[in-house]
Design an enzyme around this catalytic site. Structure first.
Site, PDB file in Angstrom:
ATOM      1  N   TYR A 154       0.838  -1.207   0.000  1.00 18.67           N
ATOM      2  CA  TYR A 154       0.000   0.000   0.000  1.00 18.67           C
ATOM      3  C   TYR A 154       0.875   1.260   0.000  1.00 18.67           C
ATOM      4  O   TYR A 154       0.618   2.212  -0.754  1.00 18.67           O
ATOM      5  CB  TYR A 154      -0.905  -0.038   1.222  1.00 18.67           C
ATOM      6  CG  TYR A 154      -1.959   1.031   1.299  1.00 18.67           C
ATOM      7  CD1 TYR A 154      -3.129   0.943   0.542  1.00 18.67           C
ATOM      8  CD2 TYR A 154      -1.818   2.112   2.158  1.00 18.67           C
ATOM      9  CE1 TYR A 154      -4.120   1.908   0.642  1.00 18.67           C
ATOM     10  CE2 TYR A 154      -2.799   3.084   2.261  1.00 18.67           C
ATOM     11  CZ  TYR A 154      -3.949   2.977   1.503  1.00 18.67           C
ATOM     12  OH  TYR A 154      -4.929   3.942   1.607  1.00 18.67           O
ATOM     13  N   LYS A 158       0.941   4.106  -2.904  1.00 20.95           N
ATOM     14  CA  LYS A 158       0.578   5.494  -2.625  1.00 20.95           C
ATOM     15  C   LYS A 158       1.734   6.446  -2.889  1.00 20.95           C
ATOM     16  O   LYS A 158       1.534   7.590  -3.321  1.00 20.95           O
ATOM     17  CB  LYS A 158       0.099   5.616  -1.177  1.00 20.95           C
ATOM     18  CG  LYS A 158      -1.246   4.916  -0.909  1.00 20.95           C
ATOM     19  CD  LYS A 158      -2.329   5.403  -1.847  1.00 20.95           C
ATOM     20  CE  LYS A 158      -3.719   4.951  -1.396  1.00 20.95           C
ATOM     21  NZ  LYS A 158      -4.786   5.385  -2.335  1.00 20.95           N
TER      22      LYS A 158
END
Length: 253
Positions: A154, A158
């Protein structure tokens, strides 16, 4: 300057949470909104709320990581709502685990939805923006881009979105298109509730603990992010591009 005619915005991951709040806010701002999510039926509540308030919306089911489905979805939006000139890349998933437990599928799935999805959606929509000589793309990053235990996939996705944002801002600026990213901090959503459950914590306890670490002494709500999106897609933000706005209740990166 733009005219007062209704323009079209596309919000991915629009069925719930930040996406739903953003879709509702953009509708209130005067946009017709394509509410996109993996399952079209999941968008029904968001669309109904927009229409009840007098707005115009379209539910669209699309896997943002599938190029053919993305192209078909954007073509449908253009045909049924109008040429899209605003895109909010919000679709996202989590597959949290420590590195030694993280599977290849956990990695690939998260990268596909966040990074490949934003790429495919942006590529499909940019032609309408460049033709109009005006457009807005807002990518949802996260404070996790700065690193977060158990989120190597993640965090990488991002952080990647921040580089993607800055590059598109350079490429598309000459066409009147701005590209920015928003990096939310702790936002109370179904996703963070799921995180609490995974950690074996009561969600209210998790929120209270997070709030104590945030300078404004509260966690965020989806409407906080929707407000930031509203500004970045406005005419007032026409000289803001390639930026990462941390909406986290205090200083971040």
């Amino acid at each position: 300057m733009r005219t007062n005619t209704e323009e079209v915005a596309v919000v991915t991951g629009g069925a719930r949470g930040i996406g739903a709040a953003t879709a509702l806010r953009l509708a209130r701002d005067g946009f017709a909104v394509a509410v996109c999510d993996l399952e079209e039926a999941a968008c029904a509540d968001t669309v109904a709320a927009i229409e009840k308030a007098g707005g115009r919306a379209l539910a669209v089911g699309v896997d943002v990581a599938d190029s053919d489905l993305v192209d078909a979805a954007v073509a449908r939006i253009a045909a049924e709502l109008g040429a899209p000139v605003v895109l909010v890349n919000n679709a996202g998933i989590t597959r949290d685990n420590l590195l030694f437990k993280l599977t290849e599928n956990d990695w690939d799935s998260v990268i596909a939805v966040h990074l490949r999805g934003a790429f495919l959606m942006s590529r499909a929509v940019q032609k309408y923006m460049t033709e109009a000589r005006w457009g807005r793309i807002v990518n949802l990053s996260s404070t996790s881009a700065l690193g977060n235990r158990g989120q190597a996939n993640y965090s990488a996705a991002k952080a990647g979105l921040q580089g993607f944002t800055k590059t598109l801002a350079i490429e598309l600026g000459q066409f009147g298109v701005t590209v920015n990213a928003i990096a939310p901090g702790f936002i109370a959503t179904e996703m963070t509730a799921t995180t609490a459950a995974r950690m074996g914590m009561d969600f209210e306890d998790l929120k209270a603990g997070a709030a104590r670490q945030i300078p404004v002494r509260r966690v965020g709500v989806p409407e906080d992010i929707a407000g930031a999106v509203s500004y970045l897609v406005s005419e007032d933000a026409g000289f803001v591009s390639g930026q990462v706005l941390y909406v986290a209740g205090g200083p971040q990166g």
